[in-house]
Design a protein around this motif. Structure first.
Motif, PDB file in Angstrom:
ATOM      1  N   CYS A   1      -3.239   0.455  -5.590  1.00  0.00           N
ATOM      2  CA  CYS A   1      -1.789   0.450  -5.755  1.00  0.00           C
ATOM      3  C   CYS A   1      -1.436  -0.848  -6.470  1.00  0.00           C
ATOM      4  O   CYS A   1      -1.557  -1.926  -5.886  1.00  0.00           O
ATOM      5  N   LEU A   2      -1.045  -0.740  -7.715  1.00  0.00           N
ATOM      6  CA  LEU A   2      -0.730  -1.932  -8.499  1.00  0.00           C
ATOM      7  C   LEU A   2       0.769  -2.213  -8.414  1.00  0.00           C
ATOM      8  O   LEU A   2       1.591  -1.379  -8.827  1.00  0.00           O
ATOM      9  N   ASN A   3       1.082  -3.364  -7.865  1.00  0.00           N
ATOM     10  CA  ASN A   3       2.490  -3.682  -7.600  1.00  0.00           C
ATOM     11  C   ASN A   3       2.844  -5.080  -8.039  1.00  0.00           C
ATOM     12  O   ASN A   3       1.992  -5.894  -8.334  1.00  0.00           O
ATOM     13  N   GLY A   4       4.101  -5.353  -7.944  1.00  0.00           N
ATOM     14  CA  GLY A   4       4.581  -6.701  -8.201  1.00  0.00           C
ATOM     15  C   GLY A   4       4.885  -6.913  -9.665  1.00  0.00           C
ATOM     16  O   GLY A   4       5.361  -6.005 -10.351  1.00  0.00           O
ATOM     17  N   HIS A   5       4.610  -8.118 -10.124  1.00  0.00           N
ATOM     18  CA  HIS A   5       4.963  -8.492 -11.494  1.00  0.00           C
ATOM     19  C   HIS A   5       3.988  -7.887 -12.493  1.00  0.00           C
ATOM     20  O   HIS A   5       3.098  -8.571 -13.003  1.00  0.00           O
ATOM     21  N   LEU A   6       4.118  -6.626 -12.765  1.00  0.00           N
ATOM     22  CA  LEU A   6       3.276  -5.919 -13.716  1.00  0.00           C
ATOM     23  C   LEU A   6       4.144  -5.063 -14.622  1.00  0.00           C
ATOM     24  O   LEU A   6       5.223  -4.608 -14.214  1.00  0.00           O
TER      25      LEU A   6
ATOM     26  N   VAL B   1      21.210   3.029   5.323  1.00  0.00           N
ATOM     27  CA  VAL B   1      20.624   2.488   4.097  1.00  0.00           C
ATOM     28  C   VAL B   1      19.588   1.436   4.473  1.00  0.00           C
ATOM     29  O   VAL B   1      19.904   0.421   5.086  1.00  0.00           O
ATOM     30  N   GLN B   2      18.341   1.723   4.148  1.00  0.00           N
ATOM     31  CA  GLN B   2      17.269   0.817   4.531  1.00  0.00           C
ATOM     32  C   GLN B   2      16.670   0.194   3.282  1.00  0.00           C
ATOM     33  O   GLN B   2      16.066   0.870   2.464  1.00  0.00           O
ATOM     34  N   VAL B   3      16.879  -1.102   3.168  1.00  0.00           N
ATOM     35  CA  VAL B   3      16.434  -1.797   1.968  1.00  0.00           C
ATOM     36  C   VAL B   3      15.142  -2.541   2.272  1.00  0.00           C
ATOM     37  O   VAL B   3      15.090  -3.364   3.176  1.00  0.00           O
ATOM     38  N   CYS B   4      14.120  -2.240   1.484  1.00  0.00           N
ATOM     39  CA  CYS B   4      12.855  -2.940   1.704  1.00  0.00           C
ATOM     40  C   CYS B   4      12.881  -4.255   0.950  1.00  0.00           C
ATOM     41  O   CYS B   4      13.248  -4.298  -0.221  1.00  0.00           O
ATOM     42  N   THR B   5      12.512  -5.335   1.637  1.00  0.00           N
ATOM     43  CA  THR B   5      12.427  -6.636   0.966  1.00  0.00           C
ATOM     44  C   THR B   5      11.033  -7.208   1.117  1.00  0.00           C
ATOM     45  O   THR B   5      10.816  -8.393   0.939  1.00  0.00           O
ATOM     46  N   ASN B   6      10.091  -6.362   1.519  1.00  0.00           N
ATOM     47  CA  ASN B   6       8.730  -6.863   1.678  1.00  0.00           C
ATOM     48  C   ASN B   6       8.136  -7.179   0.309  1.00  0.00           C
ATOM     49  O   ASN B   6       8.709  -6.843  -0.718  1.00  0.00           O
ATOM     50  N   ILE B   7       6.969  -7.814   0.302  1.00  0.00           N
ATOM     51  CA  ILE B   7       6.497  -8.508  -0.901  1.00  0.00           C
ATOM     52  C   ILE B   7       6.614  -7.739  -2.206  1.00  0.00           C
ATOM     53  O   ILE B   7       7.106  -8.289  -3.180  1.00  0.00           O
ATOM     54  N   ALA B   8       6.175  -6.494  -2.239  1.00  0.00           N
ATOM     55  CA  ALA B   8       6.204  -5.802  -3.527  1.00  0.00           C
ATOM     56  C   ALA B   8       7.638  -5.634  -4.003  1.00  0.00           C
ATOM     57  O   ALA B   8       7.948  -5.822  -5.183  1.00  0.00           O
ATOM     58  N   CYS B   9       8.533  -5.298  -3.074  1.00  0.00           N
ATOM     59  CA  CYS B   9       9.941  -5.152  -3.441  1.00  0.00           C
ATOM     60  C   CYS B   9      10.575  -6.508  -3.717  1.00  0.00           C
ATOM     61  O   CYS B   9      11.388  -6.660  -4.628  1.00  0.00           O
ATOM     62  N   LEU B  10      10.204  -7.487  -2.919  1.00  0.00           N
ATOM     63  CA  LEU B  10      10.734  -8.843  -3.081  1.00  0.00           C
ATOM     64  C   LEU B  10      10.549  -9.299  -4.528  1.00  0.00           C
ATOM     65  O   LEU B  10      11.477  -9.816  -5.151  1.00  0.00           O
TER      66      LEU B  10
ATOM     67  N   CYS C   1       8.033  -2.921   4.673  1.00  0.00           N
ATOM     68  CA  CYS C   1       7.443  -2.072   3.634  1.00  0.00           C
ATOM     69  C   CYS C   1       7.538  -0.580   3.975  1.00  0.00           C
ATOM     70  O   CYS C   1       7.104  -0.135   5.031  1.00  0.00           O
ATOM     71  N   ILE C   2       8.145   0.178   3.059  1.00  0.00           N
ATOM     72  CA  ILE C   2       8.314   1.610   3.319  1.00  0.00           C
ATOM     73  C   ILE C   2       7.329   2.458   2.519  1.00  0.00           C
ATOM     74  O   ILE C   2       7.455   3.678   2.440  1.00  0.00           O
ATOM     75  N   GLY C   3       6.354   1.818   1.904  1.00  0.00           N
ATOM     76  CA  GLY C   3       5.333   2.576   1.178  1.00  0.00           C
ATOM     77  C   GLY C   3       5.820   3.042  -0.176  1.00  0.00           C
ATOM     78  O   GLY C   3       5.498   4.148  -0.617  1.00  0.00           O
ATOM     79  N   ALA C   4       6.596   2.171  -0.833  1.00  0.00           N
ATOM     80  CA  ALA C   4       7.085   2.523  -2.160  1.00  0.00           C
ATOM     81  C   ALA C   4       6.759   1.383  -3.120  1.00  0.00           C
ATOM     82  O   ALA C   4       7.431   1.195  -4.133  1.00  0.00           O
ATOM     83  N   CYS C   5       5.709   0.641  -2.797  1.00  0.00           N
ATOM     84  CA  CYS C   5       5.432  -0.624  -3.478  1.00  0.00           C
ATOM     85  C   CYS C   5       5.270  -0.474  -4.981  1.00  0.00           C
ATOM     86  O   CYS C   5       5.694  -1.317  -5.749  1.00  0.00           O
ATOM     87  N   SER C   6       4.621   0.600  -5.382  1.00  0.00           N
ATOM     88  CA  SER C   6       4.382   0.765  -6.815  1.00  0.00           C
ATOM     89  C   SER C   6       5.619   1.266  -7.537  1.00  0.00           C
ATOM     90  O   SER C   6       5.617   1.400  -8.753  1.00  0.00           O
ATOM     91  N   TRP C   7       6.641   1.562  -6.790  1.00  0.00           N
ATOM     92  CA  TRP C   7       7.902   2.020  -7.388  1.00  0.00           C
ATOM     93  C   TRP C   7       9.044   1.107  -6.958  1.00  0.00           C
ATOM     94  O   TRP C   7      10.181   1.525  -6.758  1.00  0.00           O
TER      95      TRP C   7
ATOM     96  N   THR D   1       0.829  -1.201   0.000  1.00  0.00           N
ATOM     97  CA  THR D   1       0.000   0.000   0.000  1.00  0.00           C
ATOM     98  C   THR D   1       0.868   1.258   0.000  1.00  0.00           C
ATOM     99  O   THR D   1       1.765   1.397   0.840  1.00  0.00           O
ATOM    100  N   CYS D   2       0.595   2.160  -0.938  1.00  0.00           N
ATOM    101  CA  CYS D   2       1.424   3.362  -1.018  1.00  0.00           C
ATOM    102  C   CYS D   2       0.610   4.515  -1.587  1.00  0.00           C
ATOM    103  O   CYS D   2       1.063   5.270  -2.425  1.00  0.00           O
ATOM    104  N   LYS D   3      -0.628   4.598  -1.185  1.00  0.00           N
ATOM    105  CA  LYS D   3      -1.545   5.567  -1.772  1.00  0.00           C
ATOM    106  C   LYS D   3      -1.682   6.823  -0.922  1.00  0.00           C
ATOM    107  O   LYS D   3      -1.720   7.929  -1.457  1.00  0.00           O
ATOM    108  N   ASP D   4      -1.719   6.642   0.409  1.00  0.00           N
ATOM    109  CA  ASP D   4      -1.838   7.811   1.279  1.00  0.00           C
ATOM    110  C   ASP D   4      -0.641   8.719   1.062  1.00  0.00           C
ATOM    111  O   ASP D   4      -0.732   9.938   1.161  1.00  0.00           O
ATOM    112  N   ARG D   5       0.466   8.069   0.733  1.00  0.00           N
ATOM    113  CA  ARG D   5       1.690   8.821   0.443  1.00  0.00           C
ATOM    114  C   ARG D   5       1.452   9.837  -0.664  1.00  0.00           C
ATOM    115  O   ARG D   5       1.863  10.991  -0.559  1.00  0.00           O
ATOM    116  N   LEU D   6       0.773   9.407  -1.722  1.00  0.00           N
ATOM    117  CA  LEU D   6       0.529  10.331  -2.830  1.00  0.00           C
ATOM    118  C   LEU D   6      -0.409  11.455  -2.421  1.00  0.00           C
ATOM    119  O   LEU D   6      -0.262  12.586  -2.847  1.00  0.00           O
TER     120      LEU D   6
END
Ligand SMILES: Cc1cc2nc3c(=O)[nH]c(=O)nc-3n(C[C@H](O)[C@H](O)[C@H](O)COP(=O)(O)O)c2cc1C
Ligand code: SF4
Ligand code: FES
Lengths: 439, 769, 160
Positions: free
Chosen positions: A248-253, C78-87, C122-128, A95-100
């Protein structure tokens, strides 16, 4: 700073001002800012609540409770001050929407807090932002200061004779603090251990006063509802699931990103059209529909409208809108392990089933993924998860149990493939499993 | 009075239950005998809902609910036992056992462990876990507190007992998740009151006692519930005893059944400071001075010598030439017997004890009134309390506990009059600062700024320390008379200071505060000396001047305490009964090794006037109780002991098999005897025979014997006693003990000393009796 | 002990925002840590004193929050996220790369005190994804090559 994306199917309500420079209060005003709160100042409390209730706005923090209904639980009179608490702890993996919202439209959150305050008779609100979001805290603090400077906050707002205070508050790294009662503890300067409920925050919340707690996106939606009307908002979505939502669309996309789509938008379309499909010609294995606490869906389950009720019907949850797409190169045991590591690390430790359960599940999954699994482990993983479910002090235990149960049930074969010393079939041969320890 | 709470009706496992609305489900279940298991729930401590053992099914609720946090509402239908519930509880136990070291065979809590019991009940013996347990080494937090982190189940009882209960807040929780751990306030060690409540309340063996660890298995002990021998509050302490080479050895003190007036509470002294009994300096045989130095003697020799000398002096110089100093730590029966012995056998009123409060003034202030004194239990529920002088946190720890918890749980209002910054000020609603030594003025002038508030209270309890004396006590009683329902407590310092006073260990007062000139209550004793005798300083002066030829000191150390020159006693025949060779005993012609309160039977009266049973726990077979020694001396003087102890009056008895037998069973047996009207008092050394006489002759002491024998406190009524007397305030010397000192006894307690040294590496002067 | 004027001004203002003093504790600790580098015994006792809390209480709170530390860290964390989206998008590879490049593991600090490394949730950067945070700054859509550049820049900044 985070990249913005777009898609023709998007319906921009909450994200309307993204990329428009609305962090500047003048720009925000030019984009219809602070009109809703002025309108609300002329409305009866019940009228505001009903408007929000009828809009079908449901909590964007995860649980999806009807927001107007939640507000209606606040007692009309109270000996102690009432408070609005905006939950900007955004920590649910995926989840990364509130951030935006904080980055592009901080005033919308302030305005939402103010309207909620007018609705329930509170005179102050707190906007809690997770500690990692330092730059957003700065944006928010500036926005609040600007609103004070304009006289929108403080004494006699908009010459209404009413006062309203809004304050920023910061966290320091703890997922559990996103849970509403732990959030209040944290704001009060304590360890983020949840409170016993009942009493619910709407009756006894911050410093004992009735408190409305809403997610940042929920609150940012409110001004739009007040200006656009309940009916308009409700009609954007599906019955009982009003409006739009930041997915928030993430992962293998191919095209990950945060998209604002109407409630009820088809999941398959979201993955293959909006998200651009799966890269490298890979196939879909699983989808986390709404943040890491939701049971996973498989290929056959994704032709589903993305709203709270539809996902509930198929045994999952819409959650916080964090969609994680997993392709067929992924080891589901490892995926389950990574999820469990998160919950083990983030469990507040208060209750036995969550504290001990996540710890044992993590240990078992580590060993299992390394090839040390025995047959009994598979049932044990399910047994432990099922015994956590519904029995923990707060829903974090459920959040750990639900995805795990779904993975074991839906991908049992992958677990069996790891048995008897067999190396993980998905890891490159010879790579040693790294075992990060969160101490 | 508040309105009676509304009752609601619920159904639990098919049984109808009604209880006040909002009662916690777990408590409501108890009222019909249904026990819902719990680790974290603890009555009177804040709710946690953490252990999830108490999950029950409440109809119409989607999930199982915690009975410990659910308030009952009308019509609730509850199931507390079903396959689903058993499975839920079983899984909690399984999860706990996952990380719990299964070192039960060497764990202090083995056999007394709630986790073991829960495992037994819910059958989680088969382990599902094959991964490595989280381990941490054991830590020592103080001389008496050890922490074994892997055993801890995180029920947070210790944290709450220390914080909410003790107001010490020395324990906290660090980290989160499975790394969560209980931590002490100073990183690697504790700085606290060392009360040991955390150890007692720990359901498993995570917190263990430095004084007890690895000493024994719990089932090898017998448990004797008796009254603490230290301060004047009279906590029940349960002593774990075990056979030893010298008799019976005390290995542990705690309050395992919580049945005493102290409930959950014990301070460091009640819990650990029983170890003076086995101090290496303990006297184990009579000593007689021969050729200038004391040498061991037989009991017969010693008694014969004392009897002969006392008789000689009495017959030659009269009773006036002999003095007697009694004790604040001997039983009521012994105190009573001692003054009776002085008056009847020695023919003297020269008897006194270390006075720590103006009890004669208290008696006169209340004389002829009714219901004006409060019990220790009343302090826990009174709507308001006024505390004048004293520092209960240090000097009356139980009283402080009662006050704090009353404020915390019932919102009682505490008013304080004090010259220093005592800790209880934290609980006070209003404080009046007085100058040191100006308490009497403050009280006599009508309570200053507090007066108005106090007068509007109902059921106020006024507690005053030794700072308030003489006519100020009268003034206080007058003030109490105008506050509706007000009651008083006069603070005296030692375990049986109150008993010594009530039993007439005074030169001018008979038992029950009757002046020596009015012996009508004790006519049956025959003629008694009618002139008041000498107080302690006068006796010592008389010894110096040569007119006091004999001095009999029972469980006291006047030389140590009053700084008397040793030479002052050189021409006086001095007999001392004590456990140790104190400053006084070193000067004695005859030293008789005495048993202490943990080694004999009888009763104590605490500072509130609550009488409680003292039961024999430990034993050093080569010592004797003071009671027996007094009787034997009388006998050696040729006195008919039937006139001293009314033993053998019973028509039916159990032929003497009950007392003196091993503790535990004997105590139960005595309840049985009482209940069946049988009298065990077949020998002259049975203090219960003297208790009969006390109950007959001392007004206000006619409490229920069966309640007493069963270990319950009974409030005596000083209001019904005699008119008291005026006493010289300079004779009152407060003990000034703190939490870690206890006069002479404290000096011989290695545990107390180790705690003091640990806190304060510099040696400190310790008050002595 | 002395904090910066800015810290003092912020604290003085923040305490007026709440009905209880201790409410400022969590953000205040983080600000203090930003100034001092870590929450030293001195900082803890100072803050405890000002907010009328026991040191134990403050320590209990500190140890709850993962961003707060009582041990010194490198100049750049340096904080590296390895949670699911980053993984799924290479977070672990980034972590491995950092370990190799910096020569330290999770929660380690380079001997020169320049960098410390931490694997974070997760640092809230999942979509990036995959993303890291260096102190408070996000670096997103990383590859190992981009990561090298990022770290080199910090190194340059740190040695200037
Ligand atoms: C373990 C846990 C973590 C949570 N984290 C968040 C969060 O980071 N942000 C959020 O808005 N809600 C979070 N929630 C949900 C909140 O408890 C609460 O339901 C929400 O803030 C209410 O706002 P809403 O009704 O607007 O969704 C979390 C809940 C749980 C159980
Ligand atoms: S408070 Fe007094 S009576 Fe109670 S245990 Fe302590 S010393 Fe003994
Ligand atoms: S007793 Fe109810 S949760 Fe522990």
């Amino acid at each position: 700073m985070a990249d913005l994306v777009s898609h023709p199917d998007e319906v921009r309500v909450v994200s309307k001002r993204f990329g428009q420079g609305a962090t500047s209060i003048d720009r925000y005003l030019a984009l219809d800012g602070y009109k809703a709160v002025q309108k609300a100042l002329g409305m009866q409390q019940d009228a505001i609540i009903n408007e929000v209730k009828n809009s079908g706005l449901r909590g964007r923090g995860g649980a999806g409770f009807n927001t107007g209904l939640k507000w209606s639980f606040v007692p009309k009179t109270s000996a102690k001050p009432k408070y609005i608490l905006c939950n900007g702890d955004e920590s649910e993996p995926g989840t990364c929407k509130d951030r935006l919202i904080f980055e592009h439209d901080p005033h919308a959150v302030i305005e939402g807090v103010m309207i909620a305050g007018l609705a329930v008779g509170a005179a102050s609100g707190y906007i809690y932002i997770r500690g990692e979001y330092r730059y957003l805290s700065e944006i928010m603090q500036k926005a609040i200061a600007d609103a004070y400077a304009k006289g929108f906050l403080g004494k006699n707002i908009f010459g209404s004779g009413r006062d309203f205070e809004v304050y920023w508050h910061g966290g320091a790294g703890a997922y559990e603090v996103g849970e509403e009662s732990a959030l209040m503890e944290s704001l009060e300067g304590k360890r983020g251990v949840p409170r016993i409920r009942p009493p619910f925050p709407a009756v006894v919340g911050l410093w004992g006063g009735p408190t409305v707690i809403n997610n940042a996106e929920t609150l940012a939606s409110v001004p739009h509802i007040i200006l656009g009307g309940a009916e308009w908002f409700a009609n954007l979505g599906t019955p009982k699931n009003g409006g739009t939502r930041l997915f928030c669309l993430n992962g293998h996309l191919n095209k990950p990103g945060v998209y604002e789509l109407p409630m009820g938008y088809n999941l398959k379309k979201m993955i293959y059209d909006v998200g651009g499909g799966i890269p490298n010609g890979r196939k879909l294995k699983a989808v986390v529909p709404g943040g890491s606490s939701c049971p996973l869906l498989t290929e056959s389950e994704i032709d589903v409208p993305m709203d709270f009720d539809s996902l509930m019907k198929i045994g999952s949850m819409l959650g916080s809108g964090g969609l994680v797409v997993v392709d067929d190169s992924t080891c589901m045991v490892k995926f389950a392990l990574r999820i469990m590591k998160f919950y083990q690390h983030e469990s507040c430790g208060w209750c036995i089933p969550c504290r001990e359960g996540t710890d044992w599940l993590k240990k078992t999954l580590i060993r299992f993924h390394q090839g040390g699994g025995i047959k009994k482990d598979i049932d044990n993983i399910q047994y432990l998860s099922e015994n956590m479910l519904g029995r923990t002090f707060c829903p974090l235990g459920d959040a750990a149990a639900l995805p795990t149960i779904s993975i074991v049930k839906k991908f049992r074969k992958e677990f069996e493939d790891h048995l008897e010393g067999r190396p993980c079939p998905f890891e490159k041969a010879g790579t040693v499993e790294r075992l990060p320890v969160f101490a | 009075m508040a309105d009676a709470p509304k009752l609601v009706n619920i159904t639990v496992d098919g049984k109808a239950v009604s209880a006040p609305a909002g009662t916690l489900l777990i408590e409501a279940c108890k009222t019909v005998g249904i026990e819902v298991p719990s680790f974290c729930y603890y009555p009177n401590l804040s709710l946690q809902g953490a252990c999830r053992m108490c999950l029950v099914r409440v109809e119409k609720m989607p999930k199982l609910q915690t009975a410990c946090t659910t308030g009952i509402t009308e019509g609730m239908v509850v199931t507390t036992d079903s396959d689903e519930i058993r499975q839920a509880r079983k899984s909690m136990v399984e999860l706990l056992l996952g990380n719990h070291p299964l070192d039960c065979p060497v764990c202090d809590a083995g056999g007394e462990c709630e986790l073991q019991d829960m495992t037994f009940s819910y059958g989680a013996a088969e382990s599902k876990f094959i991964d490595i347990k989280n381990h941490r080494d054991e830590q020592q937090w103080s001389p008496v507190v050890y922490f074994d982190r892997p055993r801890c189940i995180l029920c947070y009882r210790c944290v709450r007992a220390c914080g909410e209960g003790m107001d010490v807040w020395a324990l906290g929780v660090d980290n989160r998740g499975s790394s969560s751990t209980i931590v002490p306030n100073f990183g690697d060690h504790l700085e606290c009151e060392e009360c040991g409540m955390c150890i007692d309340i720990c359901p498993v063996g995570a917190l263990t006692s430095g004084a007890y660890r690895y000493k024994t298995r719990p089932w090898e002990m017998k448990h004797v519930g008796t009254t603490c021998t230290h301060c004047g509050d009279g906590c029940k302490t349960t002593l774990g005893v075990r056979r030893s080479d010298t008799g019976m050895e005390i290995v542990r003190g705690d309050n395992r059944d919580k049945s005493g007036i102290n409930g959950d509470f014990l301070c460091i002294k009640g819990r650990y400071a029983f170890d003076f009994v086995k101090h290496e300096d303990r006297l184990t045989q009579p000593l007689v001075k021969k050729g200038g130095r004391v040498v061991p003697a037989t009991w017969e020799e010693a008694f014969e010598l004392v009897g002969k000398k006392f008789k000689e002096i009495r017959d030659r110089d009269g009773g006036k030439a002999i003095g007697v100093i009694g004790s604040t730590r001997t039983t009521n029966e012994e105190n009573y017997l001692l003054q009776k012995f002085a008056r009847v056998v020695l023919g003297t009123n020269n008897i006194d004890h270390h006075r720590t409060a103006d009890l004669p003034a208290f008696a006169s202030a209340l004389h002829g009134k009714a219901n004006l004194t409060a019990s220790m239990c009343d302090v826990a529920s009174a709507p308001a309390i006024l505390l004048i002088g004293n520092d209960p946190t240090n000097q009356h720890p139980l009283l402080a506990w009662q006050i704090r918890n009353n404020v915390r749980l019932n919102k009682a209002r505490l008013y304080i009059v004090n010259d220093s910054d005592i800790k209880l000020r934290r609980q006070a609603v209003q404080v009046a600062q007085v100058a040191p030594g100006k308490y009497n003025e403050f009280v006599s002038s009508g309570m200053g700024a507090l007066a108005e508030k106090l007068r509007s209270e109902q059921g106020l309890i006024i507690v005053f320390g030794s700072e308030v004396t003489g006519s100020a006590v009268q003034a206080l009683a007058k003030f109490a008379a105008i506050v509706p329902g007000a009651k008083l407590i006069c603070l005296a310092d030692y375990a049986n200071s109150r008993g010594a006073a009530d039993m007439g260990v005074y030169p001018d007062l008979l038992p029950g505060y009757f002046p020596v000139s009015d012996a009508s209550k004790v006519k049956e004793w025959g003629t008694l000396p009618a002139q008041p005798g000498m107080a302690i300083p006068q006796m010592l002066d008389a010894a110096k001047s040569g007119s006091l030829k004999g001095l009999y000191v029972v469980g006291a150390n006047p030389v140590g305490r009053l700084g008397v020159e040793p030479s002052a006693l050189k021409n006086t025949f001095l007999v001392v009964q004590d456990m140790f060779l104190t400053e006084t005993a070193t000067l004695a012609d005859v030293v008789l090794p005495a048993a202490n309160a943990y080694e004999k039977s009888g009763t104590f009266t605490n500072t509130c006037g609550d009488i409680q049973i003292v039961k024999k726990a430990g034993e050093v077979t080569t010592t004797k109780p003071d009671f027996e020694m007094i009787v034997r001396i009388a006998d050696a003087m040729g006195f008919d002991v039937h006139k001293l102890v009314p033993f053998g009056h019973g028509t039916r008895s159990d032929m003497g098999q009950s007392r003196g037998a091993q503790s535990g069973e004997a105590d139960q047996h005595s309840v049985w005897l009482e209940a069946h009207g049988l009298e065990p008092k077949m020998n002259p050394f049975d203090p219960m025979a003297t208790l009969d006489e006390i109950q007959r002759l001392v007004p206000g002491y006619d409490v229920s014997r069966i309640e007493l024998a069963a270990g319950n406190d009974q409030h005596t009524a000083i209001e019904q006693m005699g008119p008291g007397a005026t006493q010289d305030p300079s004779l009152i010397a407060p003990a000034n003990n703190n939490l870690f000192t206890s006069g002479t006894l404290g000096r011989y307690s290695n545990t107390l000393n180790s705690v003091i040294e640990n806190k304060n590496p510099e040696p400190t002067a310790v008050a002595s009796d | 002990m002395k904090f910066s004027d800015q810290f003092e001004a912020r604290l003085a203002e923040m305490v007026t925002h709440y009905p209880t003093k201790r409410s400022v504790l969590v953000p205040t600790l983080l600000f203090a840590q930003d100034e001092v580098g870590f929450l030293s015994d001195e900082v803890i006792s100072e803050i405890a004193g000002r907010l009328e809390l026991t040191e134990l209480d403050v320590r209990n709170v500190i140890s709850y929050y993962s961003m707060l530390t009582t041990k010194p860290r490198g100049k750049f964390n340096v904080q590296v996220c390895t949670n699911i989206a980053c993984l799924l998008r290479g977070g672990e590879e980034l972590m491995d790369h950092c370990e190799k490049k910096l020569g330290v593991g999770h929660k380690g600090t380079t001997p020169d005190g320049m960098f410390s490394l931490e694997e974070v949730e997760c640092i809230g950067a999942c979509s990036w994804a995959p993303a890291i945070q260096v102190n408070y700054d996000f670096h997103e859509n990383l590859t190992t090559e981009k990561l090298d550049k990022v770290l080199d820049e910090y190194k340059k900044k740190g040695t200037q």
